[in-house]
Design a protein around this motif. Sequence first.
Motif, short mmCIF file in Angstrom:
data_model
loop_
_atom_site.label_atom_id
_atom_site.label_comp_id
_atom_site.label_asym_id
_atom_site.label_seq_id
_atom_site.Cartn_x
_atom_site.Cartn_y
_atom_site.Cartn_z
N PRO A 1 31.24 44.81 67.09
CA PRO A 1 31.44 43.59 67.86
C PRO A 1 32.18 42.49 67.11
CG PRO A 1 29.24 44.43 68.28
CD PRO A 1 29.83 45.30 67.21
N GLY A 2 32.01 42.40 65.79
CA GLY A 2 32.69 41.37 65.02
C GLY A 2 34.14 41.69 64.69
N GLY A 3 34.61 42.87 65.09
CA GLY A 3 35.98 43.27 64.84
C GLY A 3 36.17 44.28 63.73
N ARG A 4 35.15 44.49 62.90
CA ARG A 4 35.25 45.48 61.83
C ARG A 4 35.36 46.89 62.41
NH1 ARG A 4 30.95 46.08 56.78
NH2 ARG A 4 31.85 47.97 55.85
N VAL A 5 36.14 47.74 61.77
CA VAL A 5 36.30 49.13 62.20
C VAL A 5 35.86 50.04 61.05
CG1 VAL A 5 37.85 50.90 63.08
CG2 VAL A 5 38.23 48.50 63.68
N GLU B 1 42.82 42.36 54.85
CA GLU B 1 41.56 43.11 54.80
C GLU B 1 40.96 42.99 53.40
OE1 GLU B 1 39.76 47.57 55.84
OE2 GLU B 1 41.91 47.30 55.51
N HIS B 2 39.75 42.46 53.32
CA HIS B 2 39.13 42.34 52.01
C HIS B 2 37.61 42.37 52.14
CE1 HIS B 2 39.27 38.16 53.49
NE2 HIS B 2 38.18 37.98 52.77
N TYR B 3 36.96 42.92 51.10
CA TYR B 3 35.51 43.03 51.05
C TYR B 3 35.05 42.74 49.63
CZ TYR B 3 36.35 45.66 55.35
OH TYR B 3 36.77 46.04 56.60
N ASP B 4 33.91 42.07 49.51
CA ASP B 4 33.34 41.75 48.21
C ASP B 4 31.82 41.77 48.32
OD1 ASP B 4 32.74 40.92 45.66
OD2 ASP B 4 33.32 38.83 45.99
N ILE C 1 23.89 50.97 43.64
CA ILE C 1 24.32 50.60 42.30
C ILE C 1 25.75 50.06 42.29
CG2 ILE C 1 24.91 51.52 40.02
CD1 ILE C 1 22.49 53.41 40.30
N HIS C 2 26.66 50.76 42.95
CA HIS C 2 28.08 50.38 42.91
C HIS C 2 28.42 49.53 44.15
CE1 HIS C 2 27.78 54.15 40.54
NE2 HIS C 2 28.52 53.45 39.70
N LEU C 3 28.93 48.34 43.91
CA LEU C 3 29.20 47.39 44.98
C LEU C 3 30.68 47.36 45.31
CD1 LEU C 3 26.82 44.50 43.87
CD2 LEU C 3 26.34 46.50 45.32
N PHE C 4 30.97 47.54 46.57
CA PHE C 4 32.34 47.72 47.07
C PHE C 4 33.15 46.44 46.97
CE2 PHE C 4 35.12 48.14 51.02
CZ PHE C 4 36.03 48.99 50.42
N GLY C 5 34.36 46.58 46.45
CA GLY C 5 35.33 45.50 46.47
C GLY C 5 36.69 46.06 46.83
N PHE C 6 37.37 45.43 47.77
CA PHE C 6 38.65 45.96 48.24
C PHE C 6 39.48 44.82 48.81
CE2 PHE C 6 41.28 47.72 51.73
CZ PHE C 6 41.99 48.69 51.04
N ARG C 7 40.75 44.85 48.53
CA ARG C 7 41.65 43.85 49.10
C ARG C 7 43.02 44.48 49.35
NH1 ARG C 7 41.80 38.43 49.64
NH2 ARG C 7 39.84 38.23 48.48
N ARG C 8 43.46 44.41 50.60
CA ARG C 8 44.80 44.85 50.96
C ARG C 8 45.26 43.99 52.13
NH1 ARG C 8 45.98 51.05 52.31
NH2 ARG C 8 45.68 51.21 50.04
N GLY C 9 46.20 43.09 51.85
CA GLY C 9 46.63 42.17 52.88
C GLY C 9 45.49 41.28 53.32
N THR D 1 35.08 51.82 55.37
CA THR D 1 36.12 51.19 56.18
C THR D 1 37.06 52.26 56.74
OG1 THR D 1 37.76 50.92 54.42
CG2 THR D 1 36.04 49.22 54.61
N PHE D 2 37.74 51.93 57.82
CA PHE D 2 38.70 52.87 58.41
C PHE D 2 39.80 53.20 57.41
CE2 PHE D 2 42.30 54.24 60.89
CZ PHE D 2 41.74 55.02 61.88
N THR D 3 40.28 52.18 56.70
CA THR D 3 41.39 52.37 55.76
C THR D 3 41.03 53.33 54.64
OG1 THR D 3 42.17 50.12 56.20
CG2 THR D 3 42.98 51.19 54.19
N THR D 4 39.92 53.08 53.96
CA THR D 4 39.54 53.93 52.84
C THR D 4 38.96 55.25 53.31
OG1 THR D 4 37.36 52.86 52.69
CG2 THR D 4 39.14 51.95 51.33
N GLY D 5 38.29 55.25 54.45
CA GLY D 5 37.72 56.48 54.97
C GLY D 5 38.77 57.49 55.36
N ARG D 6 39.79 57.04 56.03
CA ARG D 6 40.87 57.95 56.44
C ARG D 6 41.50 58.62 55.23
NH1 ARG D 6 45.49 55.31 60.00
NH2 ARG D 6 45.49 53.94 58.17
N ALA D 7 41.60 57.89 54.12
CA ALA D 7 42.26 58.41 52.93
C ALA D 7 41.35 59.30 52.08
CB ALA D 7 42.79 57.26 52.08
N HIS D 8 40.06 58.94 51.95
CA HIS D 8 39.27 59.52 50.88
C HIS D 8 37.91 60.08 51.27
CE1 HIS D 8 41.63 56.37 48.38
NE2 HIS D 8 42.29 57.51 48.40
#
Length: 281
Positions: A227-231, A140-143, A130-138, A194-201
């Motif tokens: 393999p594509g570089g995502r962590v 790093e971004h997802y939509d 239901i909820h679609l992830f959106g994030f942008r920091r520098g 993501t590594f960034t949001t996972g580490r925090a929350h």
Amino acid sequence: MNSSLTAQAFHRPPGPVRIAAIQTVSGPDVDANLEAVAALVAEAAAAGAALVALPEYFALISADESAKVRLREAEGDGPLQAFLAATARRHGVWLVGGTIPLRASTDDKVRNSTLVFDDQGRRVARYDKIHLFGFRRGEEHYDEAATIEQGGEVCCFDSPAGRTGLSVCYDLRFPELFRAMGEVDLIVLPAAFTFTTGRAHWEVLLRARAIENQCYVIAPAQGGRHPGGRVTWGHTMIIDPWGEVLACRDEGPGVVLAELDPARIAAVRESLPALRHRRLG
């Protein structure tokens, strides 16, 4: 396929049930990903798991976001669904199939769908994220909304673990979804945090969902450098109704096992009857 949320009578296991969460580090090679998953499900089944849950995007994580659109399947037909059904049947386990891309209302998007198969390989539930992830920091971004069409229905069903509710990854941040499930014994949350949001929350939110709903939470995750570089953050967990982490795998492919004990749920709800004390919603 969504079960009624108003039914009060449902199956509850008479004793402890072993459940397993699979952690993977999936890449763009679908066949290789399925081979890895098959081996891990076999390991979980050999360890006595009655219910096994796969992570989000277990079949494909690619730097090309349109790859999942090309991989999409019609509901009830396709190699990914056949793989899940056959794997559940082969090992005699209930299999929560992480997420796979199913056709949406437009050709340029997919539904990010969790399908559940029983130990005979029959599909018993479907939940569309239901909820679609959106994030942008520098840089790093997802939509996710660019390629995924959101779902709109809560899904609960009866499993060997009792009343079970489905959610996916970013859903974790929206507690109203879990309240809408009613009283459940187990929440399943396949993820690719993501590594960034996972580490925090990640851990604090998973434990909160277990505590406030007084149920077990099983969260199979992607965990490592793809393999594509995502962590992805990993830390696949199983958490009990008091918020205690029963088992965790930090990173890398593997199986996380724990016992779901109905007596533990009953004891927590009896000593702290928070669900009965609700006054809103």
